[in-house]
Enzyme design. Structure first.
Site, mmCIF file in Angstrom:
data_model
loop_
_atom_site.group_PDB
_atom_site.id
_atom_site.type_symbol
_atom_site.label_atom_id
_atom_site.label_comp_id
_atom_site.label_asym_id
_atom_site.label_seq_id
_atom_site.Cartn_x
_atom_site.Cartn_y
_atom_site.Cartn_z
ATOM 1 C CG ASP A 1 -1.831 -1.175 1.306
ATOM 2 O OD1 ASP A 1 -2.085 -1.781 0.252
ATOM 3 O OD2 ASP A 1 -2.293 -1.494 2.412
ATOM 4 C CB ALA A 2 0.097 4.775 -0.870
#
Length: 243
Positions: free
Chosen positions: A114-115
């Site tokens: 994920d970011a």
């Protein structure tokens, strides 16, 4: 391997340039013209471009220490693309290996993060190898350091180790391993990688992940600074090939 991808691995063509070469009749497979970019080619085939035999370069295998704030994708959106950042900063450019922007286009991530998740990312252009990394059937362990909003409970540990039911799923997650570091920090080891799985697992036991870091994939430990990368050794590549 798809014909257009093979051409990219044999030249410095972008995917678009490879498709144009195919559609314009410049490419032959075993002496026959082929205008289908998705045609599957194999090691015993002979591919030519403008009469010259093509030889695919060796596949590439990299380890990257992903910083927070980048998506593990070639496409930018709300967050900047990890690959765009790598290209701009020339992190993946090595004259000795003729690695340029077109080459970066053909790399992909074996197990996205994920970011806001940091840590170990594996990058390659070998699809079979990356499948071995991410497939639950390979039982490749991924170790995450998880910081939590609330102290971990014995009941939550028992549920996580034996499998929890994620929202929208009909089967429990595969059994996991969990080591308590502090009451709000644990090491979680899993062998699968469903969408936002670690965060959803802790959500299922009424807790919240406030920071997430992947520090190990299989036998590979993250051993480079944030934002840096290195090639894997031949031995490290071999960890993820089936016997």
């Amino acid at each position: 391997m798809r014909l257009d991808k093979f051409i990219c691995k044999s030249t410095h063509f972008t995917r678009a340039e490879a498709r144009e070469a195919i559609s314009s009749g410049r490419v032959k497979i075993n002496g026959w013209y082929d205008c289908h970019e998705a045609t599957q080619v194999h090691e015993n085939n002979v591919m030519t471009l403008d009469g010259e035999i093509l030889q695919a370069r060796p596949s590439r295998y990299l380890m990257l220490h992903k910083p927070a704030g980048f998506v593990s994708s070639n496409v930018s959106g709300r967050y900047p693309s990890l690959f765009n950042n790598l290209t701009i900063d020339n992190l993946i450019s090595d004259d000795a290996n003729n690695l340029d922007l077109a080459d970066v286009e053909n790399l992909h991530i074996a197990g996205r993060l994920d970011a806001d998740t940091t840590g170990l990312v594996l990058i390659t252009d070998d699809g079979r190898w990356s499948f071995n990394v991410i497939s639950p059937k390979s039982e490749c362990e991924k170790v995450y350091r998880v910081s939590l909003r609330d102290p971990i409970t014995d009941d939550a540990i028992n549920q996580l180790v034996n499998g929890v039911l994620l929202r929208g799923r009909e089967e429990l997650t595969l059994p996991a391993k969990l080591t308590v570091v502090t009451e709000k920090e644990v090491l979680l080891t899993i062998t699968e990688g469903k969408y936002h799985q670690v965060k959803r697992m802790f959500g299922a036991v009424r807790n919240k992940v406030v920071a997430l870091h992947r520090e190990k994939v299989g036998p590979l430990n993250l051993d480079i600074p944030v934002g840096q990368w290195r090639y894997l050794t031949e031995e490290e590549v071999g960890y993820f090939y089936e016997e």
